[in-house]
Design a protein around this motif. Structure first.
Motif, PDB file in Angstrom:
ATOM      1  N   UNK A  55       0.850  -1.193   0.000  1.00  0.00           N
ATOM      2  CA  UNK A  55       0.000   0.000   0.000  1.00  0.00           C
ATOM      3  C   UNK A  55       0.888   1.247   0.000  1.00  0.00           C
ATOM      4  N   UNK A  56       0.317   2.356  -0.402  1.00  0.00           N
ATOM      5  CA  UNK A  56       1.105   3.564  -0.613  1.00  0.00           C
ATOM      6  C   UNK A  56       1.695   4.173   0.638  1.00  0.00           C
ATOM      7  N   UNK A  57       1.041   4.031   1.775  1.00  0.00           N
ATOM      8  CA  UNK A  57       1.511   4.737   2.961  1.00  0.00           C
ATOM      9  C   UNK A  57       1.161   6.204   2.827  1.00  0.00           C
ATOM     10  N   UNK A  58       1.923   7.047   3.476  1.00  0.00           N
ATOM     11  CA  UNK A  58       1.617   8.470   3.440  1.00  0.00           C
ATOM     12  C   UNK A  58       2.477   9.230   2.453  1.00  0.00           C
ATOM     13  N   UNK A  59       2.165  10.508   2.331  1.00  0.00           N
ATOM     14  CA  UNK A  59       2.966  11.420   1.525  1.00  0.00           C
ATOM     15  C   UNK A  59       2.615  12.832   1.982  1.00  0.00           C
ATOM     16  N   UNK A  60       3.622  13.605   2.332  1.00  0.00           N
ATOM     17  CA  UNK A  60       3.378  14.953   2.853  1.00  0.00           C
ATOM     18  C   UNK A  60       2.587  15.815   1.876  1.00  0.00           C
ATOM     19  N   UNK A  61       2.773  15.581   0.584  1.00  0.00           N
ATOM     20  CA  UNK A  61       2.060  16.354  -0.433  1.00  0.00           C
ATOM     21  C   UNK A  61       0.665  15.836  -0.725  1.00  0.00           C
ATOM     22  N   UNK A  62       0.287  14.725  -0.080  1.00  0.00           N
ATOM     23  CA  UNK A  62      -1.024  14.116  -0.291  1.00  0.00           C
ATOM     24  C   UNK A  62      -0.919  12.879  -1.179  1.00  0.00           C
ATOM     25  N   UNK A  63      -1.785  11.925  -0.917  1.00  0.00           N
ATOM     26  CA  UNK A  63      -1.757  10.652  -1.646  1.00  0.00           C
ATOM     27  C   UNK A  63      -2.023  10.848  -3.140  1.00  0.00           C
ATOM     28  N   UNK A  64      -2.879  11.780  -3.500  1.00  0.00           N
ATOM     29  CA  UNK A  64      -3.167  12.005  -4.928  1.00  0.00           C
ATOM     30  C   UNK A  64      -1.897  12.404  -5.677  1.00  0.00           C
ATOM     31  N   UNK A  65      -1.071  13.243  -5.072  1.00  0.00           N
ATOM     32  CA  UNK A  65       0.170  13.658  -5.727  1.00  0.00           C
ATOM     33  C   UNK A  65       1.157  12.499  -5.750  1.00  0.00           C
ATOM     34  N   UNK A  66       1.226  11.710  -4.679  1.00  0.00           N
ATOM     35  CA  UNK A  66       2.102  10.545  -4.672  1.00  0.00           C
ATOM     36  C   UNK A  66       1.709   9.592  -5.800  1.00  0.00           C
ATOM     37  N   UNK A  67       0.418   9.331  -5.945  1.00  0.00           N
ATOM     38  CA  UNK A  67      -0.061   8.458  -7.022  1.00  0.00           C
ATOM     39  C   UNK A  67       0.319   9.009  -8.390  1.00  0.00           C
ATOM     40  N   UNK A  68       0.167  10.317  -8.567  1.00  0.00           N
ATOM     41  CA  UNK A  68       0.494  10.939  -9.847  1.00  0.00           C
ATOM     42  C   UNK A  68       1.991  10.847 -10.148  1.00  0.00           C
ATOM     43  N   UNK A  69       2.826  11.063  -9.144  1.00  0.00           N
ATOM     44  CA  UNK A  69       4.275  10.955  -9.345  1.00  0.00           C
ATOM     45  C   UNK A  69       4.664   9.518  -9.702  1.00  0.00           C
ATOM     46  N   UNK A  70       4.069   8.549  -9.036  1.00  0.00           N
ATOM     47  CA  UNK A  70       4.356   7.141  -9.339  1.00  0.00           C
ATOM     48  C   UNK A  70       3.853   6.781 -10.743  1.00  0.00           C
ATOM     49  N   UNK A  71       2.673   7.295 -11.103  1.00  0.00           N
ATOM     50  CA  UNK A  71       2.141   7.057 -12.440  1.00  0.00           C
ATOM     51  C   UNK A  71       3.053   7.662 -13.506  1.00  0.00           C
ATOM     52  N   UNK A  72       3.525   8.854 -13.243  1.00  0.00           N
ATOM     53  CA  UNK A  72       4.442   9.543 -14.140  1.00  0.00           C
ATOM     54  C   UNK A  72       5.691   8.688 -14.396  1.00  0.00           C
TER      55      UNK A  72
END
Length: 167
Positions: free
Chosen positions: A146-163
């Protein structure tokens, strides 16, 4: 971050990216902060900071971020300085070991540091990473996948990983 009167000047500027507005801070010609607007630990502009968008390190960071967001640059070569505890700096430096397009667990990252059993402390340090994206804390996930946390928010973490071609 506390700065004494004899400390170097801190410069700042904002840039707009596909991840939203980003605050860049620099001192002595080195990047010291890259914070996505709204993230946890977002710094408050201090009265002694100077707005100056024309610093070379800001131009370089902006160009490298644009290339990264266009999938044309898998890494950063920005001159930066880290301000934190020795523990935090050690953990933040270890983030660059995670290759573009891969994710590692907090536990796997901790195992490669002098603190292999301090997984929670490692995760806490990662959450305070002052150079989001450049030091790729978004590539760290939980052991269960699972993704865990991200200071910038999970949506941004998902987008960076997708990128980067993941998830």
């Amino acid at each position: 971050m506390q700065v004494q009167q004899d400390s170097p000047i801190i410069y700042y500027t904002y840039i707009t990216t596909r991840m939203g507005k980003i605050l860049l801070t620099a001192s002595n010609g080195k990047l010291i902060g890259l914070h996505i607007k709204g993230q946890k630990h977002f710094p408050v502009i201090q009265h002694y900071w100077q707005h100056n968008e024309h610093r070379a390190v800001f131009s370089d960071t902006k160009l490298q971020l644009a290339a990264y967001f266009s999938s044309k640059r898998p890494y950063f070569s920005i001159d930066y300085a880290l301000h934190g505890t020795d523990f935090q700096k050690n953990i933040w430096k270890s983030l660059v070991r995670i290759p573009y397009g891969e994710v590692w667990s907090y536990k796997a990252l901790a195992a490669l540091t002098p603190y292999p059993n301090a997984v929670r402390a490692v995760a806490s340090a990662i959450g305070k990473n002052p150079l989001s994206i450049v030091l790729p804390c978004h590539r760290v996930i939980r052991s269960d996948g699972s993704l865990g946390g991200y200071a910038g928010g999970i949506a941004i973490k998902k987008e960076l990983l997708r990128l980067e071609g993941m998830r």
